[in-house]
Design a protein around this motif. Sequence first.
Motif, PDB file in Angstrom:
ATOM      1  N   LYS A 116       0.920  -0.993   0.074  1.00  0.00           N
ATOM      2  CA  LYS A 116      -0.032   0.047  -0.142  1.00  0.00           C
ATOM      3  C   LYS A 116       0.755   1.199   0.030  1.00  0.00           C
ATOM      4  O   LYS A 116       0.282   2.302  -0.286  1.00  0.00           O
ATOM      5  CB  LYS A 116      -0.913   0.185   1.151  1.00  0.00           C
ATOM      6  CG  LYS A 116      -2.108  -1.141   1.174  1.00  0.00           C
ATOM      7  CD  LYS A 116      -2.834  -0.861   2.356  1.00  0.00           C
ATOM      8  CE  LYS A 116      -3.972  -1.831   2.382  1.00  0.00           C
ATOM      9  NZ  LYS A 116      -4.829  -1.925   3.646  1.00  0.00           N
ATOM     10  N   GLY A 117       2.070   0.954   0.425  1.00  0.00           N
ATOM     11  CA  GLY A 117       2.947   2.501   0.305  1.00  0.00           C
ATOM     12  C   GLY A 117       3.156   3.039  -0.988  1.00  0.00           C
ATOM     13  O   GLY A 117       3.409   4.156  -0.961  1.00  0.00           O
ATOM     14  N   ASN A 120       0.197   4.995  -1.735  1.00  0.00           N
ATOM     15  CA  ASN A 120      -0.023   5.798  -0.669  1.00  0.00           C
ATOM     16  C   ASN A 120       0.878   7.206  -1.142  1.00  0.00           C
ATOM     17  O   ASN A 120       0.337   8.136  -0.383  1.00  0.00           O
ATOM     18  CB  ASN A 120       0.304   5.283   0.681  1.00  0.00           C
ATOM     19  CG  ASN A 120      -0.650   4.645   1.102  1.00  0.00           C
ATOM     20  OD1 ASN A 120      -1.919   4.758   0.898  1.00  0.00           O
ATOM     21  ND2 ASN A 120      -0.409   4.024   2.579  1.00  0.00           N
ATOM     22  N   ILE A 123      -2.129   9.068  -2.949  1.00  0.00           N
ATOM     23  CA  ILE A 123      -3.445   9.117  -2.289  1.00  0.00           C
ATOM     24  C   ILE A 123      -3.055   9.921  -0.730  1.00  0.00           C
ATOM     25  O   ILE A 123      -4.348  10.835  -0.523  1.00  0.00           O
ATOM     26  CB  ILE A 123      -3.878   7.758  -1.649  1.00  0.00           C
ATOM     27  CG1 ILE A 123      -4.226   6.961  -3.049  1.00  0.00           C
ATOM     28  CG2 ILE A 123      -4.954   7.848  -0.813  1.00  0.00           C
ATOM     29  CD1 ILE A 123      -4.400   5.593  -2.673  1.00  0.00           C
ATOM     30  N   ARG A 124      -2.122   9.967  -0.171  1.00  0.00           N
ATOM     31  CA  ARG A 124      -2.115  10.810   1.055  1.00  0.00           C
ATOM     32  C   ARG A 124      -2.077  12.364   0.784  1.00  0.00           C
ATOM     33  O   ARG A 124      -2.210  13.115   1.605  1.00  0.00           O
ATOM     34  CB  ARG A 124      -0.687  10.253   1.872  1.00  0.00           C
ATOM     35  CG  ARG A 124       0.493  10.710   1.221  1.00  0.00           C
ATOM     36  CD  ARG A 124       1.758  10.260   1.930  1.00  0.00           C
ATOM     37  NE  ARG A 124       2.974  10.575   1.238  1.00  0.00           N
ATOM     38  CZ  ARG A 124       3.955   9.935   1.247  1.00  0.00           C
ATOM     39  NH1 ARG A 124       3.867   8.799   1.993  1.00  0.00           N
ATOM     40  NH2 ARG A 124       4.976  10.149   0.531  1.00  0.00           N
ATOM     41  N   THR A 142      -4.815  -0.285  -4.515  1.00  0.00           N
ATOM     42  CA  THR A 142      -4.927   1.179  -4.576  1.00  0.00           C
ATOM     43  C   THR A 142      -6.376   1.432  -4.061  1.00  0.00           C
ATOM     44  O   THR A 142      -6.573   2.429  -3.285  1.00  0.00           O
ATOM     45  CB  THR A 142      -4.895   1.563  -6.106  1.00  0.00           C
ATOM     46  OG1 THR A 142      -3.508   1.263  -6.778  1.00  0.00           O
ATOM     47  CG2 THR A 142      -5.398   3.015  -6.194  1.00  0.00           C
ATOM     48  N   ALA A 145      -6.156   0.910  -0.016  1.00  0.00           N
ATOM     49  CA  ALA A 145      -5.303   2.367   0.282  1.00  0.00           C
ATOM     50  C   ALA A 145      -6.183   3.558   0.258  1.00  0.00           C
ATOM     51  O   ALA A 145      -6.107   4.323   1.311  1.00  0.00           O
ATOM     52  CB  ALA A 145      -4.084   2.433  -0.310  1.00  0.00           C
ATOM     53  N   ALA A 146      -6.996   3.889  -0.678  1.00  0.00           N
ATOM     54  CA  ALA A 146      -7.919   4.914  -0.980  1.00  0.00           C
ATOM     55  C   ALA A 146      -8.944   4.933   0.236  1.00  0.00           C
ATOM     56  O   ALA A 146      -9.080   5.978   0.931  1.00  0.00           O
ATOM     57  CB  ALA A 146      -8.262   5.098  -2.247  1.00  0.00           C
ATOM     58  N   TYR A 149      -7.668   6.144   3.390  1.00  0.00           N
ATOM     59  CA  TYR A 149      -7.488   7.786   3.495  1.00  0.00           C
ATOM     60  C   TYR A 149      -8.968   8.384   3.197  1.00  0.00           C
ATOM     61  O   TYR A 149      -8.915   9.701   3.182  1.00  0.00           O
ATOM     62  CB  TYR A 149      -6.607   8.014   2.401  1.00  0.00           C
ATOM     63  CG  TYR A 149      -5.053   8.031   2.930  1.00  0.00           C
ATOM     64  CD1 TYR A 149      -4.564   9.117   3.600  1.00  0.00           C
ATOM     65  CD2 TYR A 149      -4.185   6.723   2.917  1.00  0.00           C
ATOM     66  CE1 TYR A 149      -3.130   8.989   4.153  1.00  0.00           C
ATOM     67  CE2 TYR A 149      -3.144   6.860   3.188  1.00  0.00           C
ATOM     68  CZ  TYR A 149      -2.472   7.874   3.874  1.00  0.00           C
ATOM     69  OH  TYR A 149      -1.097   7.768   4.275  1.00  0.00           O
TER      70      TYR A 149
END
Length: 177
Positions: A116-117, A120, A123-124, A142, A145-146, A149
Amino acid sequence: NIFDYFDNENNLVFSAMGKKRMILGAYIIRLFKLAGFDLVKNVIWYKGHIQGNRSFNQGNNYPYYQAPLNCYEHVFQFVKPSEIAPLSLPDVVHIKPIYKIVKGENILGHTAPFPKGIPNLIIRNLTSENYILDPYSDSFTTARAAFAYGVKSVSIEFDKKYCELGIRLLKQEIAET
């Protein structure tokens, strides 16, 4: 994220995956440009030397020929023109890959998962008003991870088996929150 594999027609192929390799990065850039996107960043994901014996010469008798290790991938950031300012992203990231093989068995159910990094990185920097598009969603890393956030995502996956895996993993992570 995508790995380039520049091949030589004299190579011996030892796996079904090896028969599918091509310079995907260049093709992806071209396709996204044709669809009206701009490439604003190419981050190199350095995974380390994780692929074992893939750098041997594959039976090629040319001197000094080495097949490249799968130790890096491109992480492309594409945007529609003037819809979002380019993000401040690093040129190279060192993020440990996902180890999916345990005692010879694929415990994840996907052949090429990524951590996920990677999503991210982008996304972050987004808000809940933004969307992130993953046209090759595989196990929905993805999308997962989304979700973490609070960013909306659109996932596209051709392989029904991977789509089902991704939906199952996403539902599992939603249930855990």
